[in-house]
Design a protein around this motif. Sequence first.
Motif, PDB file in Angstrom:
ATOM      1  N   ASP A   1      24.436-192.583 -50.759  1.00 53.98           N
ATOM      2  CA  ASP A   1      25.015-192.250 -49.456  1.00 53.98           C
ATOM      3  C   ASP A   1      25.528-190.816 -49.514  1.00 53.98           C
ATOM      4  O   ASP A   1      26.705-190.564 -49.778  1.00 53.98           O
ATOM      5  CB  ASP A   1      26.143-193.235 -49.119  1.00 53.98           C
ATOM      6  CG  ASP A   1      26.730-192.970 -47.746  1.00 53.98           C
ATOM      7  OD1 ASP A   1      26.055-192.323 -46.914  1.00 53.98           O
ATOM      8  OD2 ASP A   1      27.879-193.385 -47.497  1.00 53.98           O
ATOM      9  N   ILE A   2      24.630-189.888 -49.282  1.00 53.50           N
ATOM     10  CA  ILE A   2      24.948-188.461 -49.385  1.00 53.50           C
ATOM     11  C   ILE A   2      24.908-187.884 -47.983  1.00 53.50           C
ATOM     12  O   ILE A   2      23.894-188.000 -47.288  1.00 53.50           O
ATOM     13  CB  ILE A   2      23.917-187.754 -50.288  1.00 53.50           C
ATOM     14  CG1 ILE A   2      23.928-188.394 -51.687  1.00 53.50           C
ATOM     15  CG2 ILE A   2      24.200-186.268 -50.371  1.00 53.50           C
ATOM     16  CD1 ILE A   2      22.826-187.903 -52.605  1.00 53.50           C
TER      17      ILE A   2
ATOM     18  N   ALA B   1      26.850-190.621 -60.937  1.00 59.68           N
ATOM     19  CA  ALA B   1      27.947-190.083 -60.139  1.00 59.68           C
ATOM     20  C   ALA B   1      27.745-190.397 -58.658  1.00 59.68           C
ATOM     21  O   ALA B   1      26.606-190.483 -58.192  1.00 59.68           O
ATOM     22  CB  ALA B   1      28.041-188.568 -60.335  1.00 59.68           C
ATOM     23  N   ASP B   2      28.850-190.562 -57.947  1.00 61.22           N
ATOM     24  CA  ASP B   2      28.791-190.786 -56.508  1.00 61.22           C
ATOM     25  C   ASP B   2      28.748-189.417 -55.813  1.00 61.22           C
ATOM     26  O   ASP B   2      29.784-188.878 -55.418  1.00 61.22           O
ATOM     27  CB  ASP B   2      30.024-191.579 -56.067  1.00 61.22           C
ATOM     28  CG  ASP B   2      30.076-191.780 -54.558  1.00 61.22           C
ATOM     29  OD1 ASP B   2      29.008-191.725 -53.905  1.00 61.22           O
ATOM     30  OD2 ASP B   2      31.192-191.988 -54.026  1.00 61.22           O
TER      31      ASP B   2
ATOM     32  N   ALA C   1      26.521-178.815 -54.181  1.00 62.20           N
ATOM     33  CA  ALA C   1      26.919-180.220 -54.296  1.00 62.20           C
ATOM     34  C   ALA C   1      28.434-180.353 -54.245  1.00 62.20           C
ATOM     35  O   ALA C   1      29.153-179.540 -54.831  1.00 62.20           O
ATOM     36  CB  ALA C   1      26.394-180.799 -55.603  1.00 62.20           C
ATOM     37  N   PHE C   2      28.892-181.359 -53.506  1.00 61.97           N
ATOM     38  CA  PHE C   2      30.290-181.766 -53.541  1.00 61.97           C
ATOM     39  C   PHE C   2      30.338-183.075 -54.326  1.00 61.97           C
ATOM     40  O   PHE C   2      29.738-184.069 -53.897  1.00 61.97           O
ATOM     41  CB  PHE C   2      30.828-182.006 -52.130  1.00 61.97           C
ATOM     42  CG  PHE C   2      31.163-180.738 -51.378  1.00 61.97           C
ATOM     43  CD1 PHE C   2      30.183-179.785 -51.122  1.00 61.97           C
ATOM     44  CD2 PHE C   2      32.455-180.506 -50.916  1.00 61.97           C
ATOM     45  CE1 PHE C   2      30.487-178.619 -50.423  1.00 61.97           C
ATOM     46  CE2 PHE C   2      32.760-179.340 -50.210  1.00 61.97           C
ATOM     47  CZ  PHE C   2      31.781-178.399 -49.964  1.00 61.97           C
ATOM     48  N   VAL C   3      31.036-183.060 -55.457  1.00 59.35           N
ATOM     49  CA  VAL C   3      31.083-184.267 -56.296  1.00 59.35           C
ATOM     50  C   VAL C   3      32.531-184.579 -56.659  1.00 59.35           C
ATOM     51  O   VAL C   3      33.367-183.675 -56.749  1.00 59.35           O
ATOM     52  CB  VAL C   3      30.247-184.081 -57.590  1.00 59.35           C
ATOM     53  CG1 VAL C   3      28.792-183.768 -57.248  1.00 59.35           C
ATOM     54  CG2 VAL C   3      30.820-182.992 -58.464  1.00 59.35           C
ATOM     55  N   PRO C   4      32.844-185.867 -56.851  1.00 65.73           N
ATOM     56  CA  PRO C   4      34.214-186.251 -57.216  1.00 65.73           C
ATOM     57  C   PRO C   4      34.630-185.519 -58.489  1.00 65.73           C
ATOM     58  O   PRO C   4      33.792-185.298 -59.374  1.00 65.73           O
ATOM     59  CB  PRO C   4      34.118-187.756 -57.474  1.00 65.73           C
ATOM     60  CG  PRO C   4      32.866-188.201 -56.791  1.00 65.73           C
ATOM     61  CD  PRO C   4      31.945-187.032 -56.817  1.00 65.73           C
ATOM     62  N   PRO C   5      35.907-185.133 -58.599  1.00 66.15           N
ATOM     63  CA  PRO C   5      36.342-184.308 -59.729  1.00 66.15           C
ATOM     64  C   PRO C   5      36.015-184.937 -61.087  1.00 66.15           C
ATOM     65  O   PRO C   5      35.620-184.224 -62.017  1.00 66.15           O
ATOM     66  CB  PRO C   5      37.860-184.183 -59.521  1.00 66.15           C
ATOM     67  CG  PRO C   5      38.236-185.178 -58.473  1.00 66.15           C
ATOM     68  CD  PRO C   5      37.010-185.420 -57.659  1.00 66.15           C
ATOM     69  N   GLU C   6      36.127-186.266 -61.176  1.00 68.69           N
ATOM     70  CA  GLU C   6      35.910-186.913 -62.475  1.00 68.69           C
ATOM     71  C   GLU C   6      34.448-186.852 -62.912  1.00 68.69           C
ATOM     72  O   GLU C   6      34.136-187.047 -64.086  1.00 68.69           O
ATOM     73  CB  GLU C   6      36.411-188.373 -62.450  1.00 68.69           C
ATOM     74  CG  GLU C   6      35.686-189.293 -61.482  1.00 68.69           C
ATOM     75  CD  GLU C   6      36.217-189.239 -60.047  1.00 68.69           C
ATOM     76  OE1 GLU C   6      36.947-188.282 -59.711  1.00 68.69           O
ATOM     77  OE2 GLU C   6      35.893-190.155 -59.248  1.00 68.69           O
TER      78      GLU C   6
END
Lengths: 367, 367
Positions: free
Chosen positions: A186-187, A243-244, A306-311
């Motif tokens: 879901d991007i 990764a989400d 890309a925007f990715v969660p910090p973790e």
Amino acid sequence: MHHTEVADLDFESWVCPVPLRDTPSVVMGHGGGGAMSGELVEHLFLPAFGTAAAAELGDSAVLSIGTGAATDGVAGAGTRLAFSTDSFVVKPMFFPGGSIGDLAVNGTVNDLAMSGATPLFLSTAFILQEGTGLAELGRIAQAMGTAAQTAGVRLVTGDTKVVDSASGDGVYINTSGIGVIPDGVDIHPRRARPGDAVLVSGDIGVHGVAVMSCREGLEFGTAVESDTAALHGLVAAMLATGADLHVLRDPTRGGVSASLNEIARASDVGVELVERDLPVPQNVRDACSLLGLDPLQVANEGKLIAFVPPESADEVLAALRAHPLGRSAARIGTCVADHPGMVVARTAIGGTRVVGLPIGEQLPRIC
Amino acid sequence: MHHTEVADLDFESWVCPVPLRDTPSVVMGHGGGGAMSGELVEHLFLPAFGTAAAAELGDSAVLSIGTGAATDGVAGAGTRLAFSTDSFVVKPMFFPGGSIGDLAVNGTVNDLAMSGATPLFLSTAFILQEGTGLAELGRIAQAMGTAAQTAGVRLVTGDTKVVDSASGDGVYINTSGIGVIPDGVDIHPRRARPGDAVLVSGDIGVHGVAVMSCREGLEFGTAVESDTAALHGLVAAMLATGADLHVLRDPTRGGVSASLNEIARASDVGVELVERDLPVPQNVRDACSLLGLDPLQVANEGKLIAFVPPESADEVLAALRAHPLGRSAARIGTCVADHPGMVVARTAIGGTRVVGLPIGEQLPRIC
């Protein structure tokens, strides 16, 4: 780079460009992928299309098909398709590193890939100017065939129109594409969240400078070749980390600046870039200085943001760098809750500047 | 009508136009939908695209998606999609009975409908000439919205490019479309069989004459309005009879003549028309006489041709005539085993003539 540098920026007083500039006719800026392009969609196409239009009319649509009624924009029970269209009018048709044929295939493949889809099928529609050499057209078509084969997509349907010599300019190509979005992916431009790491897959500004370098007699010291490439393999490598991924975008017309501004607005978040972390090659930097361009606003044809969660940031960055198309990947900033809808950059000397949505067109007919 | 009339036609000595005419560059005829368009696909695009291209690269592709690997051209276990693309460069952009906006929606809807698909989603891509009036563009977009609403399709993704004033001509529009093919439906140009009845859904030659009537100062006695319309409702009415429709085709560029020749070649069958049964309105007949055109070669934008098994012919014809878009439907001929790949017409005086595939372009930029 043209900008006002201020140590303490007053976000409150910053005003978004006025909607629908007062022009009675189409100007080049309406095709630049910046603010004027957005205004044309928002204030002309969407109202005129009326209820027949999807609310977004974006670069690519997500459609649900099968098991019951087909819908757009809603993840349903059936297969989720990505559907995208792009016309290519780049001038000249051949430039260092590629041709309009490469762009036409890779551009639509990338629009599909940015929703996480596996690109499968492309249509090819040509508007040819009478008098265009068949040999030239053949070279372009060959480039398309090679690019499609490399990307693993099939060219399945087509159309050709010819216009008289006063009404065209060589070859214009439209490609539309269909891809399938894997389950669980879901991007979407609306999914950026404060805290997300902002990554770029490599050197920016390359395509725009490559095209400019061979236009109107401009030549720079070192050759710059277009970065045109299909990016769905790179996206697959990112997805394979588990990764989400929140948002992906290929920063074409209007460059990184236009893409980040669109994401910031769509997600109602702010973006903070660190200017010294931007991967701008020296030859692009030199060319931009010469031409008075901001590398953040120059088109790319083989890069993604890309925007990715910090973790997940380190892992995704490592996956990018392990891929041939992502070797110079870098973290360039962070998504923040402050100044929603706005992109700012921390400059080398410690100040802050607004990275605005380009208004019109820096470089016409770049893709 | 320009033709050699012979009582006993020697089919053996008739020669198909030579492949790939000896021209070094693109000429208007390459966009006419006739023999030269076919040669460009067969001898330039297909070889250049190489293995990336589907074997046919036709007006519309059938794709299988879901439940396993996606394939093209093969009816698989998943959902069968129709996918089609068309660019529109009609001049003038507004003509009696419609505009480029109507054509852009209806044209692609009809390409999908001719494979029996229910059209669902369209993309819209504009190439705008700098200086085009925004009001004009707004009217075109409104026509698209209205046509899409009437046809029940959604405009889901788009693109806009602008070219300088010397490199375009108002508005060029590409639409690509996706539809779903119902289970059990298998309509394809290769399925014509000797014995099939050949039907047409109404008066022919109307669109081409309507566009010509307002071009370059030509005016005829009576007004002729374009027949532009979405035909999937008409197809649904035909399917509702339960008949096994073999082939459907909308005879646009190149007219009925081009469509029948393509079907005859694809199915390796002959077609025998009865000239007096062709529904040609008097005003179209008059205009064609004046301009030296054959109504069989003039474009239609709201008509279809159907090949149906003889036992279903009456029922399908009745279904056509019961629909508002098929009131003047007629049986115009029969599919035969003789002279495969060739279309002939029995003339009013009892002779026979070959109805050739148009070579180039009778009427440039008609759609």
